[in-house]
Design a protein around this motif. Structure first.
Motif, short mmCIF file in Angstrom:
data_model
loop_
_atom_site.label_atom_id
_atom_site.label_comp_id
_atom_site.label_asym_id
_atom_site.label_seq_id
_atom_site.Cartn_x
_atom_site.Cartn_y
_atom_site.Cartn_z
N SER A 1 0.86 -1.18 0.00
CA SER A 1 0.00 0.00 0.00
C SER A 1 0.90 1.24 0.00
O SER A 1 2.12 1.14 0.15
N LEU A 2 0.28 2.40 -0.13
CA LEU A 2 1.08 3.63 -0.13
C LEU A 2 1.72 3.89 1.23
O LEU A 2 2.87 4.33 1.31
N THR A 3 0.98 3.62 2.30
CA THR A 3 1.58 3.85 3.62
C THR A 3 2.73 2.88 3.86
O THR A 3 3.75 3.26 4.46
N GLN A 4 2.60 1.66 3.39
CA GLN A 4 3.71 0.71 3.53
C GLN A 4 4.91 1.15 2.70
O GLN A 4 6.06 1.08 3.16
N LEU A 5 4.66 1.60 1.47
CA LEU A 5 5.74 2.07 0.62
C LEU A 5 6.44 3.27 1.24
O LEU A 5 7.68 3.33 1.28
N ARG A 6 5.66 4.20 1.74
CA ARG A 6 6.24 5.43 2.33
C ARG A 6 7.17 5.11 3.49
O ARG A 6 8.20 5.78 3.67
N SER A 7 6.84 4.08 4.26
CA SER A 7 7.66 3.73 5.43
C SER A 7 9.02 3.15 5.04
O SER A 7 9.93 3.09 5.87
N THR A 8 9.17 2.74 3.76
CA THR A 8 10.45 2.18 3.33
C THR A 8 11.40 3.24 2.78
O THR A 8 12.57 2.94 2.50
N LEU A 9 10.92 4.47 2.62
CA LEU A 9 11.72 5.53 2.01
C LEU A 9 12.36 6.42 3.08
O LEU A 9 11.82 6.54 4.19
N PRO A 10 13.50 7.03 2.79
CA PRO A 10 14.14 7.93 3.76
C PRO A 10 13.18 9.02 4.21
O PRO A 10 12.41 9.55 3.40
N GLU A 11 13.23 9.35 5.48
CA GLU A 11 12.26 10.27 6.07
C GLU A 11 12.87 11.65 6.28
O GLU A 11 13.81 11.82 7.07
N TYR A 12 12.36 12.63 5.55
CA TYR A 12 12.78 14.02 5.70
C TYR A 12 11.56 14.91 5.69
O TYR A 12 10.51 14.56 5.15
N TYR A 13 11.72 16.09 6.28
CA TYR A 13 10.64 17.07 6.31
C TYR A 13 11.19 18.42 5.87
O TYR A 13 12.32 18.78 6.21
N MET A 14 10.37 19.16 5.15
CA MET A 14 10.82 20.42 4.57
C MET A 14 10.04 21.59 5.13
O MET A 14 8.86 21.47 5.47
N ALA A 15 10.71 22.72 5.25
CA ALA A 15 10.07 23.99 5.64
C ALA A 15 10.37 25.02 4.57
O ALA A 15 11.47 25.04 4.00
N LYS A 16 9.38 25.86 4.28
CA LYS A 16 9.54 26.89 3.26
C LYS A 16 9.18 28.25 3.85
O LYS A 16 8.09 28.45 4.37
N ASN A 17 10.15 29.16 3.77
CA ASN A 17 9.97 30.51 4.31
C ASN A 17 10.44 31.53 3.29
O ASN A 17 10.94 31.18 2.22
N ARG A 18 10.29 32.79 3.62
CA ARG A 18 10.75 33.86 2.74
C ARG A 18 11.19 35.06 3.56
O ARG A 18 10.68 35.30 4.66
N ILE A 19 12.13 35.82 3.01
CA ILE A 19 12.59 37.05 3.62
C ILE A 19 12.20 38.18 2.69
O ILE A 19 12.65 38.24 1.54
N ASP A 20 11.36 39.10 3.17
CA ASP A 20 10.94 40.24 2.37
C ASP A 20 11.93 41.38 2.53
O ASP A 20 12.28 41.77 3.66
N LEU A 21 12.38 41.92 1.41
CA LEU A 21 13.38 42.98 1.41
C LEU A 21 12.86 44.18 0.62
O LEU A 21 11.76 44.14 0.07
N THR A 22 13.64 45.21 0.55
CA THR A 22 13.25 46.39 -0.23
C THR A 22 13.83 46.29 -1.63
O THR A 22 14.83 45.59 -1.85
N SER B 1 14.19 35.79 -5.68
CA SER B 1 13.12 35.75 -6.67
C SER B 1 13.52 36.59 -7.88
O SER B 1 14.22 37.60 -7.75
N ASN B 2 13.06 36.17 -9.06
CA ASN B 2 13.30 36.94 -10.28
C ASN B 2 12.30 38.07 -10.46
O ASN B 2 12.49 38.93 -11.33
N THR B 3 11.25 38.06 -9.67
CA THR B 3 10.17 39.04 -9.89
C THR B 3 9.87 39.91 -8.67
O THR B 3 9.18 40.91 -8.80
N GLU B 4 10.36 39.52 -7.50
CA GLU B 4 10.07 40.28 -6.27
C GLU B 4 11.35 40.44 -5.45
O GLU B 4 12.26 39.62 -5.54
N PRO B 5 11.43 41.50 -4.61
CA PRO B 5 12.61 41.67 -3.75
C PRO B 5 12.52 40.77 -2.51
O PRO B 5 12.35 41.23 -1.38
N ILE B 6 12.61 39.47 -2.73
CA ILE B 6 12.54 38.52 -1.62
C ILE B 6 13.60 37.43 -1.81
O ILE B 6 14.11 37.22 -2.91
N ILE B 7 13.94 36.79 -0.71
CA ILE B 7 14.78 35.59 -0.73
C ILE B 7 13.92 34.44 -0.25
O ILE B 7 13.33 34.50 0.83
#
Length: 461
Positions: free
Chosen positions: A366-387, A428-434
């Protein structure tokens, strides 16, 4: 309202003032510039040929008619696929021996957006240098239209979906019989776009029982079309309550792919590529590629199978270029994009679905069984607003110097690889952010290391 001109094409919101939005005048200009670019590379007798496909956006028919008419006015023969996925259009360029292709889609952007995505004669996105040449031609309006005796022709090919499906089913690692024997029950969210046309046909061929949500290609997206967990509660509940084996989610142009596990939880967008790569590598060991902002799990899986992992700059054309350089057997992006060279060098949700179902069928999990066999990592996504006047490049150079003792990659912003986690900073290519992406063994650790680097940056401003 917004108009964004980039090396990968032109995109913007529909309506408004010329030059500020995606409107008929700008569609003509950029189509003409692209045609002029392609004409320079056309070899042989006869008119150059371009394939055109579109997703189901409300503005799609308007944009399509302008694009096709402009190409004909430039002396090009047009093969119009009508509503077609991005990977379908890419394959059709090669099938029709065309000189290029235009995909009319804004991918995962909301319904008010549309875009022209530009392909070369291999059915692949233009390189950065080629894209820059098109933009220069558009800025100079360096194009000339055909006289009445040399106008291009128009041909409709409204069933190339069949060729695409046949191509997928013919792939060596797509185990059609094993999938049929598994008798999968799946729920599909087709977001009221072209996935609702082609996915039922693919699943029928694979012997899969299915329910299609948002099954009318009207362009009236039922929710935010980006296939992220926050937008997918309806299908997650449907899978959990309906006893399905899995859920399948695509974006409006069907190049991104996400799965829902049988318990109604997200399998993880990052793990679409990881799981498919694990399957491919178990049969055909070799190298892999993903972009710098994708999960480290692909590296771990690749090493497990005796291959070498390589990272590219963000962007599909950067991934495919690197894949060719290192002869990768599988690659893609962590946003659910699977690129399988045996089919073609483009993200393709149909290929991803067929390989994923083959994996589940062959392993009997099943998908839950398959997922348990794969390396476990978690991601966070943030941004820094600049001028707007912030020197972001100078800041990134300082960050690079501060972490020189770690493994640092600077081909696209700055990525710092620690022993058990990483942080990637991109402007970003379109906004003053990182944009700040980080990954670790837990969500808390990923968020903590990301915010630690953010504090370092904010002290520099």
């Amino acid at each position: 309202m917004t108009l964004i001109k980039s090396i990968s094409g032109i995109r913007g919101t529909i309506g408004g003032v010329a030059g500020d939005t995606l409107n008929p005048l700008d569609i003509v200009k950029f189509t003409s510039a692209y045609a002029s670019f392609i004409a320079r590379r056309h070899e042989g007798d006869g008119h150059p040929k371009v394939v055109v496909g579109r997703d189901a956006r409300i503005s799609g028919e308007m944009v399509r008619s302008i694009v096709c008419g402009t190409l004909m006015g430039m002396g090009f023969d047009v093969v119009d696929l009508g509503m077609a996925t991005t990977p379908t259009t890419e394959l059709a360029v090669r099938h029709h021996n065309a000189d290029g292709g235009i995909i009319i889609t804004a991918s995962h952007n909301p319904k008010q957006w549309n875009a022209l995505k530009l392909l070369n004669a291999d059915g692949e996105f233009l390189t950065a240098a080629d894209g820059a040449e098109v933009l220069d031609m558009a800025a100079r309006e360096a194009f000339e239209y055909a006289d009445v005796d040399h106008l291009g022709s128009y041909t409709a090919d409204d069933d190339f979906d069949s060729c695409h499906i046949d191509d997928v089913l013919a792939l060596q690692l797509v185990n059609v019989e094993a999938v049929k024997d598994r008798h999968f029950r799946v729920c599909v969210d087709a977001i009221n776009s072209v996935g609702s046309i082609i996915l039922p046909r693919l699943l029928d061929k694979l012997g899969v029982e299915y329910t299609i949500l948002n099954a009318e290609p009207t362009g009236q997206f039922a929710h935010n079309p980006e296939p992220l967990e926050k937008n997918l509660h309806d299908i997650m509940n449907k899978v959990k309550e309906g006893g399905y084996d899995l859920g399948i989610v695509v974006d409006p142009d069907v190049d991104r792919l996400a799965f829902i596990s049988e318990d109604g939880t997200m399998f993880g967008e990052e793990y679409t590529l990881v799981s498919v790569a694990d399957y491919v590598l178990s049969h055909t060991p070799g190298n892999t590629v993903s972009n710098l902002s994708s999960t480290r799990a692909l590296r771990d899986v690749t090493l497990h199978h005796g291959g070498t992992y390589h990272a590219s700059a963000v962007g599909e054309v950067n991934v495919t270029t690197k894949m060719k350089d290192v002869d990768a057997v599988i690659g893609g992006e962590g946003n659910g994009g699977v690129i399988y060279p045996e089919s073609h060098y483009g993200r393709d949700a149909l290929v991803g679905i067929a390989l994923f179902l083959s994996l589940l069928a062959e392993r009997g999990v099943s998908l839950t069984q398959l997922r348990s066999t794969l390396p476990e990592y978690y991601m966070a996504k943030n941004r820094i607003d600049l001028t707007p006047d912030t020197d972001i490049d100078a800041i990134l150079d300082k960050v690079k110097a501060m972490y020189a003792d770690e493994q640092v990659t600077d081909i696209d912003g700055v990525k710092i690889d620690f022993a058990d986690k990483w942080v990637h900073l991109r402007k970003s290519n379109t906004e003053p952010i990182i944009r700040v992406y980080s990954e670790a063994a837990t969500t808390e650790e990923a968020d903590a290391i990301g915010k630690e680097i953010m504090q370092v940056v904010e002290q520099m401003v």
